[in-house]
Design a protein around this motif. Sequence first.
Motif, PDB file in Angstrom:
ATOM      1  N   GLN A  37      13.313 -28.610  10.418  1.00 34.27           N
ATOM      2  CA  GLN A  37      13.027 -28.138   9.060  1.00 34.27           C
ATOM      3  C   GLN A  37      12.962 -26.609   9.091  1.00 34.27           C
ATOM      4  O   GLN A  37      11.918 -26.008   8.891  1.00 34.27           O
ATOM      5  N   ALA A  38      14.085 -25.988   9.370  1.00 31.56           N
ATOM      6  CA  ALA A  38      14.128 -24.529   9.490  1.00 31.56           C
ATOM      7  C   ALA A  38      14.138 -23.880   8.118  1.00 31.56           C
ATOM      8  O   ALA A  38      14.760 -24.372   7.170  1.00 31.56           O
ATOM      9  N   GLU A  39      13.439 -22.745   8.016  1.00 34.40           N
ATOM     10  CA  GLU A  39      13.419 -21.991   6.765  1.00 34.40           C
ATOM     11  C   GLU A  39      14.764 -21.305   6.572  1.00 34.40           C
ATOM     12  O   GLU A  39      15.324 -20.720   7.512  1.00 34.40           O
ATOM     13  N   ALA A  40      15.293 -21.381   5.369  1.00 31.09           N
ATOM     14  CA  ALA A  40      16.602 -20.783   5.089  1.00 31.09           C
ATOM     15  C   ALA A  40      16.539 -19.267   5.249  1.00 31.09           C
ATOM     16  O   ALA A  40      15.584 -18.613   4.832  1.00 31.09           O
ATOM     17  N   SER A  41      17.572 -18.716   5.871  1.00 31.04           N
ATOM     18  CA  SER A  41      17.655 -17.269   6.089  1.00 31.04           C
ATOM     19  C   SER A  41      18.677 -16.655   5.135  1.00 31.04           C
ATOM     20  O   SER A  41      19.644 -17.307   4.730  1.00 31.04           O
ATOM     21  N   ASP A  42      18.451 -15.401   4.791  1.00 24.96           N
ATOM     22  CA  ASP A  42      19.401 -14.687   3.930  1.00 24.96           C
ATOM     23  C   ASP A  42      20.567 -14.104   4.728  1.00 24.96           C
ATOM     24  O   ASP A  42      21.542 -13.637   4.146  1.00 24.96           O
ATOM     25  N   GLY A 117      18.829 -22.694   9.987  1.00 22.32           N
ATOM     26  CA  GLY A 117      18.616 -22.165   8.647  1.00 22.32           C
ATOM     27  C   GLY A 117      19.587 -21.075   8.228  1.00 22.32           C
ATOM     28  O   GLY A 117      19.387 -20.426   7.196  1.00 22.32           O
ATOM     29  N   SER A 248      15.968 -18.038  15.654  1.00 27.20           N
ATOM     30  CA  SER A 248      16.116 -17.595  14.257  1.00 27.20           C
ATOM     31  C   SER A 248      15.268 -16.370  13.951  1.00 27.20           C
ATOM     32  O   SER A 248      15.710 -15.467  13.226  1.00 27.20           O
ATOM     33  N   ASP A 249      14.046 -16.304  14.515  1.00 24.29           N
ATOM     34  CA  ASP A 249      13.185 -15.139  14.261  1.00 24.29           C
ATOM     35  C   ASP A 249      13.813 -13.872  14.836  1.00 24.29           C
ATOM     36  O   ASP A 249      13.775 -12.802  14.209  1.00 24.29           O
ATOM     37  N   ASN A 252      16.800 -12.841  12.623  1.00 24.02           N
ATOM     38  CA  ASN A 252      16.322 -12.250  11.370  1.00 24.02           C
ATOM     39  C   ASN A 252      15.753 -10.857  11.600  1.00 24.02           C
ATOM     40  O   ASN A 252      15.877  -9.970  10.745  1.00 24.02           O
TER      41      ASN A 252
END
Length: 266
Positions: A37-42, A117, A248-249, A252
Amino acid sequence: MLKKNLALLVMVLLFVSCAAPVQKSFLNLNYQVQETQAEASDAKLALVKPKYSKTQNISKQAQAINQSSPFAAIMNKRMEAMTPVDYRINQKFNSEVTLGLENSMFSDVESIVKSKGFRIISSAINEDEITYSQKQNIDLIIVPEFDISPLLSVTKAQQCSYMPVVGQSCSPEEGVITLSGKMYLNFIEPMSREKMLIKTVDISSLSNSGLLAQASYVGYDEAEQALIDILNRAYPELMTRVAIVIDSDEINATMADVNKLKAKNN
């Protein structure tokens, strides 16, 4: 004398025909992406097809055998029997296996990145297929590479001798085979071509899990099957390690530097 030689020929042919065939297995590079459940990235990413970056490792002896005879095309089967196993295995790896690895990695890296994400707004065979206008709208291009290759160690060299009627006869080479090399993930800002992140997975790190255990072989057919079996076992764990290093972090966090580069190049 003729009858004796013919009898010897028949015995050799019977021995060859009765030899137990090596059980055939096929390249089956299966990896199941772990759903998160990864947070969507821009961040907007592109992905190019992985490329094999290692020069074929061929012994000088093998090169001499395959380049010296003008009758190689006519006597291909005979030449194969005389050719060292490492040459034939590397030849198969470079011409067939790497293509399967490139295609599977292409699909699986894309699935992994999406599971983190991120959006893949462009997938291409290489960077040249991504247009200038597309690059202006992309934050990072993921460029995977790998130099994974077979590693053979001979324990008993091939021995060849000449037999009347039959001609050249060679005993099979014996040894052990495994894999070595690394997979790289380069995260590149498209306008400046600066590498923002480089992630590496060493396939030898799978040795502790037993997935990369050396396999013994007697002759080319067994070496080929051992190579396929090792790849089928090791590939899912290799991609699991790839999923771990794609953070992902961290990606980002590079966006601030990416935006600075974009502003500088506009």
